[in-house]
Structures are given as structure tokens and as C-alpha cells.
Design a protein around this motif. Structure first.
Motif, mmCIF file in Angstrom:
data_model
loop_
_atom_site.group_PDB
_atom_site.id
_atom_site.type_symbol
_atom_site.label_atom_id
_atom_site.label_comp_id
_atom_site.label_asym_id
_atom_site.label_seq_id
_atom_site.Cartn_x
_atom_site.Cartn_y
_atom_site.Cartn_z
ATOM 1 N N ALA A 194 -12.068 -11.549 -13.425
ATOM 2 C CA ALA A 194 -12.003 -12.386 -14.707
ATOM 3 C C ALA A 194 -11.422 -11.753 -16.091
ATOM 4 O O ALA A 194 -11.169 -12.381 -17.023
ATOM 5 C CB ALA A 194 -13.402 -12.904 -14.994
ATOM 6 N N ILE A 195 -11.444 -10.385 -15.992
ATOM 7 C CA ILE A 195 -11.000 -9.405 -17.021
ATOM 8 C C ILE A 195 -9.743 -8.848 -16.668
ATOM 9 O O ILE A 195 -8.665 -8.694 -17.404
ATOM 10 C CB ILE A 195 -12.047 -8.491 -17.324
ATOM 11 C CG1 ILE A 195 -13.093 -9.074 -17.880
ATOM 12 C CG2 ILE A 195 -11.885 -7.582 -18.331
ATOM 13 C CD1 ILE A 195 -14.507 -8.399 -18.287
ATOM 14 N N HIS A 196 -9.518 -8.036 -15.479
ATOM 15 C CA HIS A 196 -8.778 -7.153 -15.118
ATOM 16 C C HIS A 196 -7.519 -7.727 -14.285
ATOM 17 O O HIS A 196 -7.881 -8.567 -13.346
ATOM 18 C CB HIS A 196 -9.286 -5.828 -14.541
ATOM 19 C CG HIS A 196 -10.364 -5.268 -15.440
ATOM 20 N ND1 HIS A 196 -11.629 -5.554 -14.857
ATOM 21 C CD2 HIS A 196 -10.440 -4.634 -16.327
ATOM 22 C CE1 HIS A 196 -12.252 -4.632 -15.712
ATOM 23 N NE2 HIS A 196 -11.598 -4.212 -16.625
ATOM 24 N N PRO A 197 -6.354 -7.365 -14.449
ATOM 25 C CA PRO A 197 -5.270 -7.873 -13.716
ATOM 26 C C PRO A 197 -5.373 -7.158 -12.003
ATOM 27 O O PRO A 197 -5.817 -6.266 -11.997
ATOM 28 C CB PRO A 197 -3.974 -7.647 -14.293
ATOM 29 C CG PRO A 197 -4.384 -6.461 -15.220
ATOM 30 C CD PRO A 197 -5.726 -6.636 -15.480
ATOM 31 N N GLU A 198 -4.730 -7.949 -11.275
ATOM 32 C CA GLU A 198 -4.653 -7.374 -9.808
ATOM 33 C C GLU A 198 -4.151 -6.028 -9.856
ATOM 34 O O GLU A 198 -4.678 -4.941 -9.067
ATOM 35 C CB GLU A 198 -3.952 -8.318 -8.905
ATOM 36 C CG GLU A 198 -4.161 -7.763 -7.314
ATOM 37 C CD GLU A 198 -3.191 -8.838 -6.549
ATOM 38 O OE1 GLU A 198 -2.945 -8.463 -5.373
ATOM 39 O OE2 GLU A 198 -2.814 -9.772 -7.022
ATOM 40 N N ASN A 199 -2.827 -5.653 -10.565
ATOM 41 C CA ASN A 199 -2.293 -4.378 -10.633
ATOM 42 C C ASN A 199 -2.773 -3.515 -11.524
ATOM 43 O O ASN A 199 -1.882 -2.828 -12.176
ATOM 44 C CB ASN A 199 -0.974 -4.606 -10.611
ATOM 45 C CG ASN A 199 -0.280 -5.317 -9.476
ATOM 46 O OD1 ASN A 199 -0.880 -5.457 -8.447
ATOM 47 N ND2 ASN A 199 0.777 -5.929 -9.488
ATOM 48 N N TYR A 200 -4.032 -3.551 -12.108
ATOM 49 C CA TYR A 200 -4.602 -2.933 -13.197
ATOM 50 C C TYR A 200 -4.031 -1.295 -13.112
ATOM 51 O O TYR A 200 -3.687 -0.998 -14.194
ATOM 52 C CB TYR A 200 -6.198 -2.937 -13.250
ATOM 53 C CG TYR A 200 -6.869 -2.364 -14.432
ATOM 54 C CD1 TYR A 200 -6.893 -2.779 -15.680
ATOM 55 C CD2 TYR A 200 -7.340 -0.829 -13.985
ATOM 56 C CE1 TYR A 200 -7.409 -2.304 -16.869
ATOM 57 C CE2 TYR A 200 -7.828 -0.252 -15.368
ATOM 58 C CZ TYR A 200 -7.942 -0.804 -16.768
ATOM 59 O OH TYR A 200 -8.639 -0.118 -17.577
ATOM 60 N N ASN A 201 -4.248 -0.814 -11.786
ATOM 61 C CA ASN A 201 -3.991 0.982 -11.721
ATOM 62 C C ASN A 201 -2.585 1.068 -11.701
ATOM 63 O O ASN A 201 -2.263 2.336 -11.698
ATOM 64 C CB ASN A 201 -4.460 1.029 -10.196
ATOM 65 C CG ASN A 201 -6.162 1.068 -10.199
ATOM 66 O OD1 ASN A 201 -6.808 1.341 -11.206
ATOM 67 N ND2 ASN A 201 -6.627 0.974 -9.134
ATOM 68 N N VAL A 202 -1.556 0.007 -12.245
ATOM 69 C CA VAL A 202 -0.210 0.699 -12.397
ATOM 70 C C VAL A 202 -0.012 1.512 -13.404
ATOM 71 O O VAL A 202 0.933 2.268 -13.299
ATOM 72 C CB VAL A 202 0.613 -0.835 -12.372
ATOM 73 C CG1 VAL A 202 0.571 -1.342 -14.149
ATOM 74 C CG2 VAL A 202 2.091 -0.589 -12.287
ATOM 75 N N PHE A 203 -1.064 1.536 -14.239
ATOM 76 C CA PHE A 203 -0.995 2.685 -15.300
ATOM 77 C C PHE A 203 -0.783 3.987 -14.972
ATOM 78 O O PHE A 203 -0.238 4.995 -15.426
ATOM 79 C CB PHE A 203 -2.226 2.613 -16.280
ATOM 80 C CG PHE A 203 -3.515 3.229 -15.648
ATOM 81 C CD1 PHE A 203 -3.812 4.578 -15.950
ATOM 82 C CD2 PHE A 203 -4.202 2.286 -15.109
ATOM 83 C CE1 PHE A 203 -4.838 4.994 -15.471
ATOM 84 C CE2 PHE A 203 -5.664 2.704 -14.587
ATOM 85 C CZ PHE A 203 -5.898 4.179 -14.819
ATOM 86 N N GLN A 204 -1.407 4.326 -13.722
ATOM 87 C CA GLN A 204 -1.512 5.820 -12.960
ATOM 88 C C GLN A 204 -0.142 6.212 -12.525
ATOM 89 O O GLN A 204 0.427 7.352 -12.391
ATOM 90 C CB GLN A 204 -2.312 5.801 -11.736
ATOM 91 C CG GLN A 204 -3.529 5.572 -12.068
ATOM 92 C CD GLN A 204 -4.525 5.451 -10.764
ATOM 93 O OE1 GLN A 204 -4.244 6.343 -10.008
ATOM 94 N NE2 GLN A 204 -5.547 4.251 -10.736
ATOM 95 N N GLU A 205 0.934 5.267 -12.229
ATOM 96 C CA GLU A 205 2.246 5.515 -11.971
ATOM 97 C C GLU A 205 3.333 5.401 -13.248
ATOM 98 O O GLU A 205 4.238 6.203 -13.188
ATOM 99 C CB GLU A 205 3.040 4.704 -11.055
ATOM 100 C CG GLU A 205 2.947 3.027 -11.469
ATOM 101 C CD GLU A 205 3.675 2.347 -10.161
ATOM 102 O OE1 GLU A 205 4.841 2.191 -10.245
ATOM 103 O OE2 GLU A 205 2.785 1.745 -9.649
#
Length: 485
Positions: free
Chosen positions: A410-421
Motif C-alpha cells: 500500500a506504500i512501496h512500489p514492487e521494484n522498491y529495491n531498484v535503488f540498490q543498482e
């Protein structure tokens, strides 16, 4: 004699402040004993008489009690005991305000002798207000500082108002991301503890992508792919000759358009500190930005420098893609819109901007030790977990930032972890080497270009002359002051 007396007072006050800070912050807990008098005497180079006088003051405050034959023990707080207040300032438009309020509440519940008090200051005059309050000795002990506000502080010539502090609870290499510390560098050293960060990414509408038949993991991997994808999503749905839905929304904000310059290996300032906005790669990137609006017609032509405009159109589902940040993703919390994120496209190389915020400490704070411990709490697991669970902006503490169990659909997008790349190639605005006032000039002077009245090459040559003339005048003025003195 006067110097020796002042030196004694400094050591005496340091002992008192250190002990009070350790107790008030909870580092030494109720019923725990403080260091023996002999140890304190040696550590602070004070006589036993002076140490006992400091301890007597703490007894009088109700912070410790003397236990015969054992030493000095931190007391259990008595009802009605006034708690030491830490003044925390935050800017009014921050998406994190409700989260900070919850963090402050948790902190106050956990502290026996101290409490934080949150003050909200209008964003339009935030940094000026902070400086004025500090200089009048009525400033907050600690305050939120975005990287833009930090650059503004540097422009004002006021970094000396900060008490340099990097929390030892968060090691840059092991516990966080070294790049975050570059957001707050002054004279080659980081002087503010990072609290959160927010790289620029592409937000896209999944429903509009599906309707346009766009599939695959990386549909906008370069500029050509971005245009092709945007064209697929640009439609005149009612066939009245007017485009109703655009594939992309370009923003002329200095926090957005330089991303294309970085992808094309352009630059704003050379290594010898001269403005080189007219670099061929920069001009090429600016032309691409204009082409999105005028040639390819995949972005609204209305030129604006507000990030909010793009987010607003995205929320209304009138555009399929925007450049945005994790900070602005908080706009989409609880939205019924189907959205996700991906890295910005590359061209000659990968590139994006890194924005963020840290916690600055007032050098005139009368409770430095306590304030430092509060900053430690703010970058500790409890506070950083609240930041992650309640919002999209990325916590500075790596173990929390990369903890997928804290993600909420409800808050975070599915690809939230894209920041790591993204982090390995993200750059800070400080690295672009323009001051805040120069970025303001750039924003104002680029308007004719964004309206397509002036070409990128014409605009860049003209602006380069303006900025370099300003720099030459400033250098001559500084030299004149030095010579007169």
C-alpha cells in the motif's frame, strides 16, 4: 593566570556536560553506577575536589545519588522531575512529518530524563530562519537539513554554525552508503549525519503500460527506448485532435533535467572551476529534453520547474512516466493507481542524481552530548524502521533500507529495491559544482530555451558568460578584501 583559569573551567564544564549527557540520553541507565571519582579525575585532569563538586551538582539535580562504600548511582526518575528538552526543527512541507512525530513520541516514551520537542518552520524561509535562530542563541539543538538546504547554508557562508557530528552508531562503509556522506561535505569532510536519501528514478503507470502493450523488464533502457515507449502511451483518446494522455512528463527542475546531462557524460563546471554548460554533450542532452516536448511530442509542452506538477499529472493518470524521487513517491501512498519504478535510461553512460537529508546540530546547543545521542537514536534501528514502514523515502541505515520484510504494497512500489543498482552511479548536486544561487540563475535564464524561443547552444553560451562573469567578480571582490585587510 587567566588562561589557566579558563582551561580549568573548560575541563570542569566538559566533565559536567559529559556526565549529564550520558545520564539524560540513557547511555547510563537508572540504577547503574557512573565511573569512580579517581577515574574521572584522571580522565578530565581535574582534582578530586573538583570532581566531587560536579557530582554534588548532579545530586542536587536529582540525576545521581551517592551510595556509601559503592559510588555514585543514577537515580530512578521521580514523578514531577522536569525532563531536559531537545529542540528539533523540521520544514513544513516535508512528507516525513507524520513519521517524525511518531519517532519523537517513541523517543520520549523510552527516555527517563529527556524529551524531544518538534518545531515546524515554513519551508520558504527554513534555512534563513534556522540561521537567524542559531545566531540569536535561540536556535534548535538539531534540525533537518536536505542536501539543497545544506548547499544554501554553504552559499550563506554559515557552515560554521554547525557542530560537526557523524554518529558512530552508523559506519559509512558497513552500516550505510558512503555516497550519502558526500551530500554534506564541507572542506573535504562530512559534517552532518545522513538520515534518509532519495535518488531520481522513473515512475511509471503499470495500467497504461499494459494498455499500450509494453512488456519486458527494461522497456526504457536508453533514450531511444524511452521515446518509443512514450510514443506508445501518448494518445488522443477522443480523437478531437488534442492529446489526452502523454507518455512522459518532462520537468525543467534542476533536480530533474541534469539527469539527462549525466547520462550523456555532460558537465556544468570544469575541473578548473569554469562554467562549461556549453559542453557539446550537455547541449545534446538539453536538445533531447526539448525534443521530448516539441519534436517527438510525447511530453506536455508547458515548461515548469516544479517537481509537483509532474507528480500531479501522474496521479491524475494523464502521463505514463515521470522522473521522480523516493521522497516524492510519498505522494502515491494509499493511491489506487497501479504504479512502479525503474532506473532512469542510460545513453553514453548510466547516470542519475542523489538527493537526501541529514540531521544538523547547532554548535551553540547547551546540551551537545544529549543532542548527539538523539541523532544516534534517529539513525538507530527503531527510528529508521518507522521511516521505512511508514513512507517511501529510503532510510540511511542499510540493514533497514534493504529489509524486504518492512515493505508494504500500500506504500512501496514492487521494484522498491531498484535503488540498490542505482547507487553506484548516482551523483550529488554538490558534484555538479554550481552554488545554489547559480542553480537559481540557471533556472531563470533557461526559460527562453524551455519555451523553444532560444536554442540550447545559444542559451548555454549566454549563460556561461553570465556565470563566469559573476565568478570573476566574486573572486576580484574577495581578493580586494584580503588586500585591504
Amino acid at each position: 593566570m587567566l588562561s589557566r583559569k579558563n582551561d580549568f573551567l573548560i575541563r570542569y564544564q566538559t566533565l559536567r556536560d559529559d556526565l549529564r549527557g550520558e545520564i539524560l540520553s540513557g547511555r547510563i541507565k537508572p540504577n547503574e553506577y557512573i565511573l569512580p571519582e579517581n577515574t574521572l579525575s584522571q580522565k578530565y585532569n581535574l582534582s578530586r575536589v573538583s570532581v566531587r563538586k560536579v557530582l554534588a551538582e548532579l545530586v542536587e539535580e536529582g540525576l545521581i545519588e551517592k551510595i556509601t562504600g559503592k559510588g555514585n548511582r543514577v537515580t530512578i526518575p521521580k514523578d514531577g522531575l522536569a525532563r531536559e528538552k531537545i529542540k528539533l526543527a523540521w520544514f513544513s512541507s516535508s512528507y516525513e512529518l507524520n513519521i517524525v512525530e511518531e519517532i519523537v513520541k517513541r523517543y520520549n516514551q523510552s527516555q527517563p530524563f529527556a524529551e524531544a520537542e518538534l518545531t515546524i518552520i515554513p519551508e520558504s524561509s527554513y534555512m534563513e530562519s534556522i540561521v537567524q535562530l542559531i545566531e540569536s542563541e535561540d536556535g534548535p539543538d538539531v534540525f533537518m537539513v536536505s542536501d539543497s538546504q545544506f548547499r544554501q547554508l554553504l552559499d550563506m557562508g554559515k557552515p560554521h554554525l554547525l557542530h560537526p557530528y557523524l554518529s558512530d552508531k552508523m559506519n559509512p562503509q558497513e552500516d550505510s552508503y558512503p555516497k550519502l556522506y558526500e551530500l554534506f561535505e564541507y572542506e573535504g569532510k562530512s559534517i552532518i549525519t545522513p538520515f534518509l536519501f532519495s535518488p531520481v528514478v522513473v515512475c511509471y503507470n503499470q495500467r497504461l503500460f499494459e494498455q499500450a502493450g509494453i512488456r519486458g523488464q527494461d522497456p526504457i533502457h536508453n533514450w531511444t527506448a524511452l521515446i518509443d515507449t512514450a510514443k506508445s502511451c501518448t494518445k488522443d483518446t477522443d480523437e478531437d485532435g488534442r492529446i489526452d494522455h502523454y507518455g512522459f512528463c518532462f520537468s525543467s527542475s534542476p533536480h530533474r533535467w541534469p539527469v539527462f546531462m549525466l547520462q550523456n557524460e555532460g558537465m556544468l563546471v570544469s575541473d578548473n572551476n569554469e562554467c562549461v554548460l556549453d559542453h557539446p554533450n550537455t547541449i545534446e542532452a538539453l536538445q533531447f529534453c526539448l525534443d521530448l516536448m516539441y519534436k517527438e511530442q510525447v511530453s506536455p509542452i508547458y515548461s515548469h520547474g516544479s517537481e509537483y506538477m509532474a507528480e500531479s499529472l501522474f496521479m491524475k493518470e494523464r502521463v505514463a512516466m515521470i522522473l521522480s524521487t523516493y521522497y516524492f513517491m510519498n505522494e502515491f501512498r494509499g493511491s489506487t493507481m497501479q504504479w512502479n519504478v525503474c532506473p532512469v535510461p542510460a545513453q553514453k553512460s548510466e547516470g542519475t542524481l542523489l538527493l537526501g537529508g541529514g540531521l544538523g546540530i547547532n554548535k551553540n546547543s547547551r546540551r551537545l552530548k544529549l543532542t548527539e545521542s538523539f541523532v544516534d537514536y534517529m539513525v538507530g534501528t527503531e527510528a529508521q524502521t518507522l521511516l521505512k514502514k511508514m513512507g517511501c523515502t529510503i532510510p540511511a541505515l542499510k540493514s533497514v533500507a534493504e529489509d524486504d520484510t518492512l515493505l508494504d504494497p500500500a506504500i512501496h512500489p514492487e521494484n522498491y529495491n531498484v535503488f540498490q543498482e542505482i547507487m553506484p552511479y548516482a551523483k550529488t548536486l554538490l558534484e555538479l559544482k554550481l552554488s545554489t544561487s547559480e542553480f537559481d540563475l540557471l533556472r531563470d535564464e533557461m526559460q527562453l530555451m524551455w519555451m523553444n524561443i532560444e536554442s540550447p547552444s545559444e542559451a548555454c553560451v549566454r549563460i556561461v558568460q553570465l556565470i563566469n562573469d559573476q565568478r570573476a567578480q566574486a573572486a576580484a571582490s574577495a581578493k580586494s578584501v584580503v588586500e585591504e585587510s
